[in-house]
Design a protein around this motif. Structure first.
Motif, PDB file in Angstrom:
ATOM      1  N   ILE A  86       0.851  -1.187   0.000  1.00 52.18           N
ATOM      2  CA  ILE A  86       0.000   0.000   0.000  1.00 52.18           C
ATOM      3  C   ILE A  86       0.888   1.238   0.000  1.00 52.18           C
ATOM      4  O   ILE A  86       1.775   1.367   0.835  1.00 52.18           O
ATOM      5  CB  ILE A  86      -0.919   0.034   1.240  1.00 52.18           C
ATOM      6  CG1 ILE A  86      -1.881  -1.157   1.235  1.00 52.18           C
ATOM      7  CG2 ILE A  86      -1.717   1.336   1.276  1.00 52.18           C
ATOM      8  CD1 ILE A  86      -2.799  -1.197   2.432  1.00 52.18           C
ATOM      9  N   ASP A 131      -2.392   4.236  -4.137  1.00 50.90           N
ATOM     10  CA  ASP A 131      -3.685   3.877  -3.556  1.00 50.90           C
ATOM     11  C   ASP A 131      -4.331   5.057  -2.828  1.00 50.90           C
ATOM     12  O   ASP A 131      -5.037   4.871  -1.837  1.00 50.90           O
ATOM     13  CB  ASP A 131      -3.511   2.699  -2.584  1.00 50.90           C
ATOM     14  CG  ASP A 131      -2.887   1.491  -3.251  1.00 50.90           C
ATOM     15  OD1 ASP A 131      -3.558   0.873  -4.079  1.00 50.90           O
ATOM     16  OD2 ASP A 131      -1.724   1.171  -2.923  1.00 50.90           O
ATOM     17  N   HIS A 154      -8.221   4.904  -2.578  1.00 52.28           N
ATOM     18  CA  HIS A 154      -8.657   3.815  -1.694  1.00 52.28           C
ATOM     19  C   HIS A 154      -8.400   4.155  -0.235  1.00 52.28           C
ATOM     20  O   HIS A 154      -9.243   3.899   0.639  1.00 52.28           O
ATOM     21  CB  HIS A 154      -7.919   2.511  -2.045  1.00 52.28           C
ATOM     22  CG  HIS A 154      -7.938   2.180  -3.494  1.00 52.28           C
ATOM     23  ND1 HIS A 154      -6.868   1.601  -4.137  1.00 52.28           N
ATOM     24  CD2 HIS A 154      -8.889   2.366  -4.440  1.00 52.28           C
ATOM     25  CE1 HIS A 154      -7.165   1.432  -5.406  1.00 52.28           C
ATOM     26  NE2 HIS A 154      -8.380   1.886  -5.615  1.00 52.28           N
ATOM     27  N   SER A 176      -9.600  -3.642  -2.619  1.00 48.35           N
ATOM     28  CA  SER A 176      -9.169  -2.592  -3.545  1.00 48.35           C
ATOM     29  C   SER A 176      -7.687  -2.726  -3.866  1.00 48.35           C
ATOM     30  O   SER A 176      -7.281  -2.682  -5.029  1.00 48.35           O
ATOM     31  CB  SER A 176      -9.442  -1.216  -2.932  1.00 48.35           C
ATOM     32  OG  SER A 176     -10.806  -1.004  -2.720  1.00 48.35           O
ATOM     33  N   VAL A 177      -6.872  -2.892  -2.815  1.00 47.57           N
ATOM     34  CA  VAL A 177      -5.418  -2.962  -3.001  1.00 47.57           C
ATOM     35  C   VAL A 177      -5.009  -4.227  -3.738  1.00 47.57           C
ATOM     36  O   VAL A 177      -4.143  -4.195  -4.629  1.00 47.57           O
ATOM     37  CB  VAL A 177      -4.709  -2.879  -1.631  1.00 47.57           C
ATOM     38  CG1 VAL A 177      -3.222  -3.150  -1.780  1.00 47.57           C
ATOM     39  CG2 VAL A 177      -4.936  -1.507  -1.008  1.00 47.57           C
TER      40      VAL A 177
END
Length: 417
Positions: A59, A64, A67, A124-125
């Protein structure tokens, strides 16, 4: 464990989590207990997966950003609700049974929103690890769930003589919100699946959802369903409804047919509006009185307020300005029948900011050209239904909202082959 083995294990974990989440969604309307247990397991797995992503530097704010900000907005929403509920639960004042139920709903719902935030960030990641087979299988699970839900709904409607079905909820309106959130998850997956029969299956899912909402008898969710489908056609099928008159005609015919089938409920609503001056104590009339009482209380509720105190003040207003509106006087004890009025009159400015924050993040993502086509779907439903009711006040609807949001977050980037 070497790097390749860790990646393989992580891929299995993320794919199983996505499937389990869809399984929980598909069972939610006719099974109690197990859908929540599945959600908790997925959320705990996601929590540790996010910790691994942070430790492994999977991350990054650069890659990101959207997100992470959406994750933080949901955490903020959960924390404000949790602090409010805990503050009232331990203030030494015994609440009424109705007030205690509201506080408990916010308490449980805040925990599930917080856990759901980790599921959303995880999927999401690591969206690129989710396979096409998982997308197809998950979509099939939700479709089967909609068919089964309709079967249980028809049984409840015809064999238990209930006019408006409730399924596993306490109210028909709650059931309708949960059903349309499940449909959001289906559309979120459908946008990732490119089978040639996909559009026909989408139509089947739409029809199943419509008949379920028809059995629930909640008008606002019918409007939300129409807006949801039109938005999906516009952003996913790349159809310009203004220039393509043939498609526009079909959409208008479908809308007219839907409104015609549900005509009795709309006629009742129109009749309530026309006779408001004579008879205000109706479903719509009650909302008018409740909304006016909520607006009158806004300046008094900068900080936290208990549901009992709000009810007392709101009833004083309704008694003074709408003395014949017994429906509004009675129902104002449950909620404000508007999402923003509800949180503002209970949680003050903090509640308003917490509810507004995710919407602002969504707008930010759209302006900055992030792929928000999936994540926008549950927010459309939440906003439209939130105009006439308090949707994520209830822990069940809050849970379905974050689960559908998590599924719709999949493939904001390209999925794996």
């Amino acid at each position: 464990m070497n790097s390749r083995s860790r990646t393989a294990f992580l891929k299995k974990l993320v794919n199983i989590s996505a499937i389990a989440l869809c399984m929980s969604l598909s069972l939610s309307m006719f099974v109690t207990g197990w859908p929540q247990k599945i959600f908790y397991v997925v959320s705990y797995v996601s929590f540790f997966t996010v910790l691994y992503a942070v430790f492994n530097k999977d991350i990054s704010y650069h890659n990101d950003r959207f997100h992470l900000v959406m994750f933080l907005s949901l955490v903020f929403l959960a924390v404000v609700r949790f602090v409010w509920a805990i503050t009232l639960k331990h203030n030494g004042i015994a609440p009424s049974p109705t007030s205690a139920g509201i506080i408990n709903n916010y308490l449980v719902g805040s925990k599930r929103i917080l856990l759901g935030a980790f599921v959303i960030l995880c999927l999401s990641v690591y969206s690129y690890l989710i396979s096409r087979k998982t997308i197809l299988f998950s979509k099939a699970i939700i479709m089967i769930g909609l068919v089964a839900t309709l079967g249980f709904g028809l049984y409840e409607h015809y064999y238990t003589l209930i006019d408006r079905i409730k399924m596993t909820t306490d109210a028909s309106s709650m059931a309708s919100y949960m059903i349309v959130f499940i449909y959001c998850a289906y559309l979120g997956l459908s946008r990732l699946e490119e089978h040639r029969y996909s559009k026909y299956l989408d139509l089947v899912a739409f029809v199943l959802t419509f008949f379920l909402l028809y059995l629930c008898g909640t008008r606002i969710t019918i409007l939300a369903l129409i807006l949801l489908k039109v938005t999906f056609i516009f952003i996913e099928y790349k159809v310009d409804l203004i220039k393509n008159w043939r498609v526009m005609g079909l959409v208008l015919l479908a809308v007219i047919a839907i409104l015609g089938i549900t005509g009795n409920r709309w006629a009742q609503g129109i009749n309530d509006i026309q006779k408001y001056d004579v008879q205000s104590s109706t479903s719509l009339g009650a909302r008018v009185a409740i909304w006016e009482s909520g607006v009158s209380l806004l300046h008094r509720h900068i900080g936290f307020t208990s549901p009992d105190d709000r009810t007392t003040l709101a009833r004083e207003f309704i008694k003074a300005h709408h003395p014949e509106n017994y429906e509004g006087y009675n129902n104002v004890q449950y909620n404000m029948h508007n999402e923003f009025l509800e949180v503002t009159t209970l949680q003050g400015l903090w509640g308003t900011l917490a509810l507004l924050f995710p919407y602002l993040v969504l707008i930010y993502g759209w302006v900055r050209r992030y792929d928000v086509r999936g994540i926008v779907l549950p927010f459309i439903v939440l906003f439209v239904t939130g105009l006439t009711d308090s949707v994520i006040l209830y822990n069940q609807t809050a849970t379905l909202f974050v689960m559908s949001l998590a599924v719709c977050c999949i493939n904001l980037r390209k999925t794996a082959d």
